[in-house]
Design a protein around this motif. Sequence first.
Motif, PDB file in Angstrom:
ATOM      1  N   SER A  39       0.854  -1.183   0.000  1.00 14.95           N
ATOM      2  CA  SER A  39       0.000   0.000   0.000  1.00 14.95           C
ATOM      3  C   SER A  39       0.885   1.227   0.000  1.00 14.95           C
ATOM      4  CB  SER A  39      -0.924   0.010   1.227  1.00 14.95           C
ATOM      5  OG  SER A  39      -0.156   0.063   2.421  1.00 14.95           O
ATOM      6  N   GLY A  40       0.268   2.387  -0.214  1.00 19.68           N
ATOM      7  CA  GLY A  40       1.068   3.599  -0.208  1.00 19.68           C
ATOM      8  C   GLY A  40       0.242   4.822  -0.543  1.00 19.68           C
ATOM      9  N   ASP A 140      -0.031   5.082  10.266  1.00 19.42           N
ATOM     10  CA  ASP A 140      -0.434   4.018  11.195  1.00 19.42           C
ATOM     11  C   ASP A 140       0.275   2.711  10.874  1.00 19.42           C
ATOM     12  OD1 ASP A 140      -2.095   5.747  12.531  1.00 19.42           O
ATOM     13  OD2 ASP A 140      -3.946   5.007  11.609  1.00 19.42           O
ATOM     14  N   LYS A 141       0.419   2.414   9.599  1.00 18.03           N
ATOM     15  CA  LYS A 141       1.092   1.169   9.204  1.00 18.03           C
ATOM     16  C   LYS A 141       2.566   1.174   9.615  1.00 18.03           C
ATOM     17  CE  LYS A 141      -1.739  -0.419   5.305  1.00 18.03           C
ATOM     18  NZ  LYS A 141      -2.917   0.428   5.490  1.00 18.03           N
ATOM     19  N   LEU A 142       3.166   2.360   9.696  1.00 17.40           N
ATOM     20  CA  LEU A 142       4.567   2.449  10.108  1.00 17.40           C
ATOM     21  C   LEU A 142       4.738   2.275  11.606  1.00 17.40           C
ATOM     22  CD1 LEU A 142       6.020   5.444   8.037  1.00 17.40           C
ATOM     23  CD2 LEU A 142       5.860   3.035   7.404  1.00 17.40           C
ATOM     24  N   GLU A 145       2.445  -1.639  16.481  1.00 18.69           N
ATOM     25  CA  GLU A 145       3.298  -2.755  16.900  1.00 18.69           C
ATOM     26  C   GLU A 145       3.288  -3.835  15.826  1.00 18.69           C
ATOM     27  OE1 GLU A 145       3.829  -5.880  20.636  1.00 18.69           O
ATOM     28  OE2 GLU A 145       2.308  -4.295  20.695  1.00 18.69           O
ATOM     29  N   GLY A 146       4.470  -4.292  15.460  1.00 17.38           N
ATOM     30  CA  GLY A 146       4.574  -5.275  14.391  1.00 17.38           C
ATOM     31  C   GLY A 146       4.319  -4.685  13.018  1.00 17.38           C
ATOM     32  N   GLY A 147       4.459  -3.357  12.903  1.00 18.28           N
ATOM     33  CA  GLY A 147       4.147  -2.659  11.659  1.00 18.28           C
ATOM     34  C   GLY A 147       5.223  -2.801  10.599  1.00 18.28           C
ATOM     35  N   ILE A 300      10.396   2.937  11.355  1.00 23.01           N
ATOM     36  CA  ILE A 300      10.530   3.960  10.318  1.00 23.01           C
ATOM     37  C   ILE A 300       9.408   4.962  10.567  1.00 23.01           C
ATOM     38  CG2 ILE A 300      10.476   4.444   7.843  1.00 23.01           C
ATOM     39  CD1 ILE A 300      11.307   1.443   7.453  1.00 23.01           C
ATOM     40  N   LYS A 301       9.739   6.258  10.665  1.00 26.62           N
ATOM     41  CA  LYS A 301       8.746   7.260  11.048  1.00 26.62           C
ATOM     42  C   LYS A 301       8.256   8.113   9.883  1.00 26.62           C
ATOM     43  CE  LYS A 301       8.328   6.560  15.500  1.00 26.62           C
ATOM     44  NZ  LYS A 301       8.658   7.618  16.461  1.00 26.62           N
TER      45      LYS A 301
END
Length: 335
Positions: A39-40, A140-142, A145-147, A300-301
Motif C-alpha cells: 500500500s502507499g 499508522d502502518k509504520l 506494533e509489528g508494523g 521507520i517514522k
Amino acid sequence: MDVEVKKVKGCSATKVSYITHGCLTMDRLHLLPVPSFKSGFTTCALINVPAIEHVPLEDPSLGVHKITSRTNHPLVTPPSTTAHSLVDQETGANTLALSDSSTDPKQAWEALYPRGSINPSGKIPGGFGFYLAGPKDFADKLTIEGGATHVVLSYRMMLQHDWEWVKGGKLPGIFGGEGDTSYSCTGGQQQHRCQCFNIRPMWRANGQGELYTYLPLLDSNRDRLSAVPPYSKQNPDYGMSVGRGAFSFDAAVGNWISLAFRVKLNEIGQEDGQLELFVEGKSVIHAVGLVFRTSNTSRIKGAHFQTFFGGHTEDWASPKDQRAWFTDVTGAVVG
C-alpha cells in the motif's frame, strides 16, 4: 503499456514501463522503484496504480509536524523546466536538448536559501525543515506494533537554472527510531544514537551527491558503510558520508529529478538491514548488513524534509538568493 525509448547515441535502446494519465506519461519506477508493494500514497497526479492513495501536497494531508522555526515552505507554481546539454558519449560533443515539460508538476514546495544563509539555525535562516509522517493510514502502518519494516519514500526536486553549489548542502531524506528519540539523530548529536536513524542526501562541491547518514554507532555499520563506493568516510563530529560521487545533482539544475529511498529494518539481534538510494529510477547507492535498531519499538517514522546550505560556517553559505522546489511526495509499504 510499454513504450520504446531511444537513448542518445552511444547508448542502447530500452523499454520503459509508463503509467498513463490522460495524454501525459511518467515512469512510476522513478518514484516507486520496487517490483511490488502492499500500500502507499502519492501526491503525483501522473501515477495511477492499485493500492496507492492520492493525496494533496498539503501539510495536514501529509502529517507535517515539527516545522523548523523561522522557515516556511510555501506551496507555489514552480517554473518551467529549461533546456539542458547532452554529452555525446563517443565524441564528447555537447548538444542542446529541450526538456519535456509534459510531466512538470503544477504545484511544489519552494525552499528559499537567502544570500549568506547556511542552515535554519544560522544568523540568516535558509531552506526549510519539517518532519512528514504521511497520510494517517500510511503513518499508522509504520508505527503500530509489528508494523511495516520495509518502506520506500520518494519525491521529485528541481534547482533553479543558475544554481551555485558552493561546498554543499542537505536535502530531504528518511528517519526513524524509538518514540520521540527518533528526532535525535541530526545536527551532530551523539546521544541516543542506538535509538534513532536519519538518512539524507547531500550535494557537495560541483554537484557531487552522497548520502549523509546517522545510524547506530556500531563497528559493523561503520565498516559496511565505509565500503560503499566510490568514496565513504566517517566524519569526526557529525554523520557519515556514504557513496560520495556515486551520482550527480547536475541534472536537477533547471529540471526535475526523482530521489527514492528504500529502507529495510534489521531483525532484532541481526545485522541484516538494507539501505538503497535511487536517482531517476536507477540504484546509485546500496548497503546491506546494517543495524538500524536494537529494539522492536524502533520504527521507520517517515521523511525528514529538511534542506539548507551547510555545514555550519560561513564558507558554506549561499552566495546569492537561490531557490529549489520539491513535489510528488510518495511512500509505499513494501513489507
